[in-house]
Motif scaffolding. Structure first.
Motif, PDB file in Angstrom:
ATOM      1  N   ARG A  94       0.814  -1.214   0.000  1.00  0.00           N
ATOM      2  CA  ARG A  94       0.000   0.000   0.000  1.00  0.00           C
ATOM      3  C   ARG A  94       0.851   1.270   0.000  1.00  0.00           C
ATOM      4  O   ARG A  94       0.446   2.295  -0.561  1.00  0.00           O
ATOM      5  CB  ARG A  94      -0.928  -0.009   1.214  1.00  0.00           C
ATOM      6  N   GLN A  95       2.022   1.236   0.635  1.00  0.00           N
ATOM      7  CA  GLN A  95       2.856   2.433   0.744  1.00  0.00           C
ATOM      8  C   GLN A  95       3.956   2.502  -0.303  1.00  0.00           C
ATOM      9  O   GLN A  95       4.797   3.401  -0.257  1.00  0.00           O
ATOM     10  CB  GLN A  95       3.487   2.521   2.142  1.00  0.00           C
ATOM     11  N   HIS A  96       3.963   1.594  -1.262  1.00  0.00           N
ATOM     12  CA  HIS A  96       4.997   1.636  -2.299  1.00  0.00           C
ATOM     13  C   HIS A  96       4.735   2.778  -3.280  1.00  0.00           C
ATOM     14  O   HIS A  96       3.618   3.268  -3.417  1.00  0.00           O
ATOM     15  CB  HIS A  96       5.081   0.304  -3.022  1.00  0.00           C
ATOM     16  N   ARG A  97       5.789   3.161  -3.971  1.00  0.00           N
ATOM     17  CA  ARG A  97       5.736   4.394  -4.772  1.00  0.00           C
ATOM     18  C   ARG A  97       4.821   4.302  -5.984  1.00  0.00           C
ATOM     19  O   ARG A  97       4.059   5.216  -6.256  1.00  0.00           O
ATOM     20  CB  ARG A  97       7.155   4.777  -5.227  1.00  0.00           C
ATOM     21  N   ASN A  98       4.924   3.212  -6.726  1.00  0.00           N
ATOM     22  CA  ASN A  98       4.216   3.130  -8.013  1.00  0.00           C
ATOM     23  C   ASN A  98       3.293   1.922  -8.033  1.00  0.00           C
ATOM     24  O   ASN A  98       3.769   0.775  -8.047  1.00  0.00           O
ATOM     25  CB  ASN A  98       5.218   3.015  -9.165  1.00  0.00           C
ATOM     26  N   LEU A  99       1.984   2.162  -8.039  1.00  0.00           N
ATOM     27  CA  LEU A  99       0.993   1.091  -8.063  1.00  0.00           C
ATOM     28  C   LEU A  99       0.098   1.262  -9.284  1.00  0.00           C
ATOM     29  O   LEU A  99      -0.340   2.369  -9.595  1.00  0.00           O
ATOM     30  CB  LEU A  99       0.134   1.114  -6.802  1.00  0.00           C
ATOM     31  N   LEU A 100      -0.190   0.147  -9.962  1.00  0.00           N
ATOM     32  CA  LEU A 100      -1.070   0.151 -11.122  1.00  0.00           C
ATOM     33  C   LEU A 100      -2.113  -0.941 -10.957  1.00  0.00           C
ATOM     34  O   LEU A 100      -1.766  -2.128 -10.843  1.00  0.00           O
ATOM     35  CB  LEU A 100      -0.262  -0.066 -12.405  1.00  0.00           C
ATOM     36  N   ILE A 147      -0.524   6.323  -7.770  1.00  0.00           N
ATOM     37  CA  ILE A 147      -1.409   5.171  -7.949  1.00  0.00           C
ATOM     38  C   ILE A 147      -2.256   5.410  -9.199  1.00  0.00           C
ATOM     39  O   ILE A 147      -2.839   6.485  -9.354  1.00  0.00           O
ATOM     40  CB  ILE A 147      -2.341   4.960  -6.736  1.00  0.00           C
ATOM     41  N   MET A 148      -2.307   4.407 -10.075  1.00  0.00           N
ATOM     42  CA  MET A 148      -3.057   4.512 -11.318  1.00  0.00           C
ATOM     43  C   MET A 148      -4.087   3.384 -11.389  1.00  0.00           C
ATOM     44  O   MET A 148      -3.757   2.229 -11.121  1.00  0.00           O
ATOM     45  CB  MET A 148      -2.108   4.438 -12.518  1.00  0.00           C
ATOM     46  N   TYR A 149      -5.335   3.737 -11.728  1.00  0.00           N
ATOM     47  CA  TYR A 149      -6.414   2.769 -11.863  1.00  0.00           C
ATOM     48  C   TYR A 149      -6.889   2.804 -13.313  1.00  0.00           C
ATOM     49  O   TYR A 149      -7.459   3.800 -13.765  1.00  0.00           O
ATOM     50  CB  TYR A 149      -7.576   3.119 -10.943  1.00  0.00           C
ATOM     51  N   LEU A 150      -6.648   1.726 -14.044  1.00  0.00           N
ATOM     52  CA  LEU A 150      -7.099   1.601 -15.431  1.00  0.00           C
ATOM     53  C   LEU A 150      -8.297   0.655 -15.450  1.00  0.00           C
ATOM     54  O   LEU A 150      -8.164  -0.527 -15.111  1.00  0.00           O
ATOM     55  CB  LEU A 150      -5.986   1.054 -16.309  1.00  0.00           C
ATOM     56  N   MET A 151      -9.463   1.176 -15.831  1.00  0.00           N
ATOM     57  CA  MET A 151     -10.680   0.368 -15.764  1.00  0.00           C
ATOM     58  C   MET A 151     -11.485   0.481 -17.046  1.00  0.00           C
ATOM     59  O   MET A 151     -11.634   1.565 -17.607  1.00  0.00           O
ATOM     60  CB  MET A 151     -11.537   0.791 -14.567  1.00  0.00           C
ATOM     61  N   GLY A 152     -12.007  -0.656 -17.502  1.00  0.00           N
ATOM     62  CA  GLY A 152     -12.908  -0.698 -18.651  1.00  0.00           C
ATOM     63  C   GLY A 152     -14.295  -1.112 -18.213  1.00  0.00           C
ATOM     64  O   GLY A 152     -14.470  -1.755 -17.171  1.00  0.00           O
TER      65      GLY A 152
END
Length: 350
Positions: A94-100, A147-152
């Motif tokens: 949860r605290q890591h720098r780059n989440l996708l 944090i990036m959320y890619l959703m379709g």
């Protein structure tokens, strides 16, 4: 063109910066960190990806090729490294720098379910309406986080939006990476503005760089960062500027290559590069249309080598070359070239 995205992003970033001219520090990057949040974890180039297996089989070709794209300096180096994780591990990262996070509204997969539960209803509605979208959160769980959320809306639309947004995700990560490099670089004082009074330009160079060469007759200026004691684990970094009068614009790749070879021979005891191997591209530097070359250099006299990048442009009767060199036998050169580019992009012409 894919590799020039970095340059465009940095121009957008640096073009919006403003700072106190009297400050001993360059403060343009200070606001990217939220010091009220816990420490961020993980390497700046590691991307932790959460995606159900069936969706990942569809999206992997787009996402992986975009985020793990290579640039050959001395050897091929990737901008980022992907790490695919199970959603059961999300609390540990949860605290890591780059989440996708990647999912769709119709899937029963655990990642898609997690995303539907985590994201605001207005974003879910937007995905339903448009077919897919990319949502960004910065410094949400830690002080330096993206944090990036890619959703379709469904699997087919997720594939479509993934193909469209993969380069956008790369741009966001590169921008954040450059901001982090700038933040770390400018935690200390810079060389005072008074130093630049006799030059047609100025730079925001950290004061742990020392003057390596100041040939006013030859119109060449060079700064070097070197550890106090020789150490393979700490790179040598150079920032160099050359300029000459040029009433008509004759700057192109051929001019840059020839002039850069001359500068390497004259000021760096015979540094050379292979003109057939280097990468050549059109880009921008500090708001000016520029020619760029990047690759490896070698010095047969001292039996050493490293990476370099040079930018050339013409403005108001003068040609300029801004050049970066790294000597770092122990590690990758690309992260250091990004750092040196951030510094070089503070160039201001008088």
């Amino acid at each position: 063109m894919r590799y020039t995205i970095l340059i465009i992003i940095l121009l957008m970033l640096l073009g919006c910066q403003s700072g106190n001219k009297e400050s001993a520090r360059y403060e343009a990057f200070d606001k990217i960190i939220d010091n009220a949040k816990p420490l961020a974890m993980g390497d700046e180039r590691d991307i932790y990806v959460f995606c159900d297996n069936d969706n990942w089989r569809i999206l992997q070709p787009f996402i992986q090729s975009s985020l793990e794209r290579e640039l050959i300096v001395v050897y091929p180096e990737t901008y980022f490294r992907l790490n695919l994780l199970n959603i059961s591990e999300v609390d540990n990262y949860r605290q890591h720098r780059n989440l996708l996070f990647i999912g769709d509204l119709e899937s029963n997969g655990r990642v898609s379910q997690y995303m539907r539960q985590s994201l605001a209803q207005d974003f879910i509605s937007r995905v339903n309406s448009s077919g897919g979208d990319l949502f960004i959160a910065r410094n949400h769980f830690s002080r330096d986080q993206l944090i990036m959320y890619l959703m379709g809306s469904n699997k087919l639309n997720l594939e479509r939006i993934g193909a469209i947004q993969s380069d956008k995700i790369f741009e966001l990560l590169v921008r954040r990476y450059a901001e982090r490099q700038g933040y770390q670089t400018y935690q200390q004082k810079i060389i005072p503005a008074a130093f630049w009074k006799d030059y047609p330009f100025s730079l925001k160079i950290p004061d742990n760089y020392t003057l390596f060469s100041n040939d006013k007759t030859g119109r060449f200026l060079s700064f070097l960062y070197r550890a106090r004691m020789a150490e393979r684990e700490i790179p040598d970094k150079y920032i160099n500027v050359y300029y000459e009068d040029m009433p008509e614009n004759k700057v192109d790749h051929d001019w840059l290559i020839k002039k850069r070879q001359e500068l390497g021979e004259k000021y760096f005891e015979g540094d050379v590069f292979d003109e057939e191997i280097i990468r050549k591209e059109r880009t921008q530097l500090a708001g000016y249309d520029a020619y760029r070359i990047v690759g490896g250099w070698k010095n047969m006299k001292h039996l050493i080598g490293g990476g370099f990048q040079s930018y050339a442009f013409w403005h108001d009767g003068k040609a300029y070359i801004v050049d970066n060199i790294v000597y770092f036998p122990a590690g990758d050169k690309l992260p250091i070239l990004v750092e040196l580019y951030v510094i070089s992009s503070t160039l201001e012409l008088k």
